[in-house]
Design an enzyme around this catalytic site. Structure first.
Site, PDB file in Angstrom:
ATOM      1  N   CYS A 275       9.175  19.870   5.096  1.00  0.00           N
ATOM      2  CA  CYS A 275       9.285  21.143   4.370  1.00  0.00           C
ATOM      3  C   CYS A 275       9.982  22.239   5.161  1.00  0.00           C
ATOM      4  O   CYS A 275      10.820  22.966   4.619  1.00  0.00           O
ATOM      5  CB  CYS A 275       7.915  21.594   3.891  1.00  0.00           C
ATOM      6  SG  CYS A 275       6.738  22.063   5.197  1.00  0.00           S
ATOM      7  N   HIS A 333       2.789  24.943   4.233  1.00  0.00           N
ATOM      8  CA  HIS A 333       3.977  24.526   3.492  1.00  0.00           C
ATOM      9  C   HIS A 333       4.986  25.658   3.586  1.00  0.00           C
ATOM     10  O   HIS A 333       4.617  26.842   3.559  1.00  0.00           O
ATOM     11  CB  HIS A 333       3.641  24.205   2.041  1.00  0.00           C
ATOM     12  CG  HIS A 333       4.826  23.775   1.229  1.00  0.00           C
ATOM     13  ND1 HIS A 333       5.732  22.837   1.681  1.00  0.00           N
ATOM     14  CD2 HIS A 333       5.268  24.175   0.005  1.00  0.00           C
ATOM     15  CE1 HIS A 333       6.665  22.664   0.766  1.00  0.00           C
ATOM     16  NE2 HIS A 333       6.413  23.465  -0.254  1.00  0.00           N
ATOM     17  N   ASP A 356      12.041  26.594  -3.609  1.00  0.00           N
ATOM     18  CA  ASP A 356      11.475  25.564  -2.734  1.00  0.00           C
ATOM     19  C   ASP A 356      12.301  24.290  -2.841  1.00  0.00           C
ATOM     20  O   ASP A 356      12.272  23.607  -3.858  1.00  0.00           O
ATOM     21  CB  ASP A 356      10.026  25.288  -3.129  1.00  0.00           C
ATOM     22  CG  ASP A 356       9.311  24.405  -2.111  1.00  0.00           C
ATOM     23  OD1 ASP A 356       9.982  23.866  -1.213  1.00  0.00           O
ATOM     24  OD2 ASP A 356       8.079  24.252  -2.227  1.00  0.00           O
TER      25      ASP A 356
END
Length: 697
Positions: A275, A333, A356
């Site tokens: 991530c 995250h 994202d």
């Protein structure tokens, strides 16, 4: 009259780069300018001078097969307009070497453009010159949909080529240095080509070019193209423990290597990303395109697979966490936010938008996410586009913790505070954590036991360890009518030191209790369920009526060093009432602060452009066993490429240092970073960074 003879066109690159705040792109062979502001080109004439009343010129600007034709007017700078303009400024017109100003509208599409200059000669247009330029969004232009109002914000979110990514846990955030590398040779071209390689462009290039004027559209395209699940994207994700076919995600130190590797391979995905790598690379691309962007970390980030806003966690009677749920909570995250106007949603939704690129769920059939307005996430506006319910769950889901045996739930507790415990980004202008949790969540009071939320990060370190106004640890609590159970870390754990924690048990009844006590510790990656138990202990606790007892425990370095590495620890305690078989569970997930590399510069306050400097990197081994490894030092604008050294075996408590010579090639604030990859069972990297301000000679 003889024809006007134009020998060549000078793009006045130095002046235009300075005017458009793109001077750091000087290594690119292409002129880089921003929409909404004019750029100047000058004409070198042969023969007679320019005649403003008789000579007619026009310019054809092309983006792919799209083009616009515009006459070169004889006027001052025109007012803002949705149309392209070209003009001579009569107040500064040199008839022997006239200058033309080209004004792209603030709504022009980003991309690589070509333009042709033609002269009307004998009733026919004759092309005299052509050139190429890159057009970016313009956060300095109030008519641009990415306009951001303050200069320090533009410096941080558009121009800065380095930053910090926050990892670890909410009680013990770790600042990881990252080089965005947007000015490194080849990065601009790779970012522009990312748009060309996208499925949207390949399917309908004309439509794609027309829609590239909108940062909402560009954000969705880039979000999908950073991962390679649906396209020829930049990065292949890998959350296994096998990285033999590529690079371990923790080994990357900047975006430049990734983007150039992707472009040089013919747009094959680079292996591997997780991530923070996806987010950091996307931040680079968006800043290159001129869209303000920052990297965000959400600690205790929920991945709610069934959209019920509940995350289920299961433990056995001994306190071991079980892999029984498709839902998960990542210790952290990382995504990005981009600043833009949302004309599609209304001005109430303007500002920061969540994007994202980590491939988790599909959006519109594609692995991308956003742009979801942060304001819409906070207010749970799930009626709006894009992906607001998914982001809302990441920061707001409840956690149900259950003790199970043979498929039967023995104990259930609910935690409404753990998910989204801390949401943060790098502060403007300082190597410091900025807490933005309230931008995402309506919080009435501070979350329990979150440490170091606004602590400064020194220029050559991670966050201070365990600083707090009250206690220096973290805690988890379980209670019922019979017993209150509290698990507390005495301080934020540090590599090479014992992990010390305390259990408080309170008997709330007038009946003596005999309690079985089970302690369990499991190593875990930030986004996975824990591995097998590596430490456990059991005992019996006697509680007199209404008695409170304190139990102290610790885990020695030799017991966790070979297991944990860069991983987290899930620590749990279970009390069992031997009379009633009622059980009480507390758990805590935490990281162990790594040792740091120390970077010192002899003449720190007088680092000068293009003059040789010396930095010293040092490391002290805090572990209970010898270590060796490879040291890598890099710094965009400071060092060409990377320099590497081997570190011989270093005994416990031993100190090693290495001198590095560098010559700054760019002005302003730059980051020098060092990474020491230790040779051990687990992938462990020791990091350090130093912010360096480079002065003019």
């Amino acid at each position: 009259m003889t024809a006007l003879n134009i020998q060549y066109v000078n793009l006045e690159k130095s002046e235009n780069l300075h005017r458009h705040r793109t001077q750091d792109f000087s290594s690119s062979r292409t002129l880089v300018v921003r929409r909404g502001d004019p750029f100047r080109v000058s004409l070198q004439l042969a023969g007679r001078p320019f005649n403003p009343t008789a000579d007619k010129l026009r310019i054809k600007v092309m983006l792919g097969r799209l083009y616009v034709l515009m006459p070169v007017a004889y006027s001052k700078k025109p007012a803002p307009s949705p149309r392209w303009r070209a003009y001579f400024d009569p107040e500064s017109l040199d008839l022997h070497n006239p200058s033309i100003f080209i004004l792209p509208p603030a709504s022009a599409s980003v991309g690589f453009y070509r333009f042709r200059l033609s002269v009307l000669n004998g009733g026919r247009w004759k092309t005299n010159a052509q050139a190429r330029f890159a057009l970016l969004c313009n956060p300095w232009c109030s008519e641009d949909t990415v306009f951001i109002p303050f200069e320090d914000q533009r410096e941080e979110f558009v121009l800065s080529d380095s930053g910090l990514l926050f990892m670890g846990t909410a009680m013990n955030p770790v600042a990881r240095p990252w080089s965005f590398d947007q000015y490194e040779p080849g990065v601009l071209e790779a970012c522009m080509n990312l748009l060309q390689v996208s499925p949207q462009h390949q399917k309908n290039s004309r439509r794609d070019y027309l829609k590239r004027n909108n940062p909402v559209y560009v954000g969705r395209v880039v979000s999908a193209m950073i991962n390679s699940e649906d396209d020829r994207g930049v990065l292949k994700g890998n959350w296994s423990s096998d990285f033999k076919q590529g690079v371990h995600p923790s080994a990357w130190t900047g975006s430049g290597d990734i983007l150039k590797m992707w472009a040089n391979s013919g747009y094959s995905p680079v292996k591997y990303g997780q991530c923070w790598v996806f987010a950091a690379v996307m931040c680079t691309v968006m800043r290159v395109l001129g869209i303000p962007c920052r990297v965000i970390t959400n600690f205790n980030s929920a991945h709610d697979t069934n959209a019920n806003l509940v995350i289920e966690e299961y433990y056995n009677e001994m306190g071991q966490k079980l892999k029984l749920s498709a839902d998960s909570i990542w210790n952290f995250h990382v995504w990005v936010e981009c600043w833009m106007t949302r004309r599609d949603l209304g001005q109430d939704m303007d500002g920061w938008q969540v994007l994202d690129p980590t491939p988790q769920e599909r959006s519109g059939g594609v692995y991308c996410c956003g742009p979801a307005p942060v304001k819409a996430v906070r207010d749970r506006r799930i009626d709006l586009i894009y992906d607001i319910p998914f982001v809302y769950a990441e920061v707001n889901a409840d956690v149900h913790m259950m003790i199970v045996r043979d498929g039967r739930v023995l104990k259930r507790d609910k935690d409404t505070e753990r998910v989204g415990a801390l949401i943060c980004t790098k502060a403007i202008g300082f190597p410091q954590l900025q807490n933005i949790t309230r931008d995402y969540r309506h919080i009435q009071s501070p979350t329990l036991s979150i440490r170091s939320r606004n602590s400064a990060v020194s220029n050559d370190s991670t966050l201070p360890r365990g600083s707090s106004e009250s206690s220096s640890g973290s805690s988890s609590e379980s209670s019922s009518e019979g017993v209150v159970l509290l698990l507390t870390l005495d301080k934020a754990p540090v590599a090479g030191e014992p992990i010390r924690f305390t259990v408080h048990a309170v008997n709330k009844q007038n009946v003596a209790k005999t309690m079985k006590v089970h302690f369990n510790a499991q190593a875990k990656e930030y986004n996975h369920s824990p591995l097998d138990t590596f430490w456990e202990t059991h005992g019996v606790l006697q509680l007199a009526p209404l008695e409170a007892k304190v139990v102290k425990q610790h885990i020695l370095p030799a017991q966790y060093e070979d297991v944990v590495g860069d991983n987290m620890i899930n620590l749990a305690v279970v009390l069992e009432d031997t009379a009633t078989q009622e059980r009480f569970l507390c758990s805590e997930e935490f990281n162990i602060a790594s040792p740091q590399l120390k970077i010192e510069i002899a003449q720190e306050k007088s680092v000068v452009f293009n003059e040789e400097q010396v930095a010293t990197v040092s490391f002290t081994n805090p572990y209970s066993h010898p270590v060796s490894g490879a040291l890598t030092v890099a710094g965009a604008g400071l060092i060409q490429g990377k320099v590497q050294f081997r570190m011989a075996s270093l005994s416990p408590g031993g100190r090693a240092q290495q001198n590095i010579t560098f010559t700054p090639g760019m002005l302003g604030t730059k980051m020098l970073q060092a990474n020491l990859e230790l040779q051990s069972v687990n992938f462990t990297t020791i990091r350090g960074f130093k912010m360096v301000f480079v002065h003019r000679a």
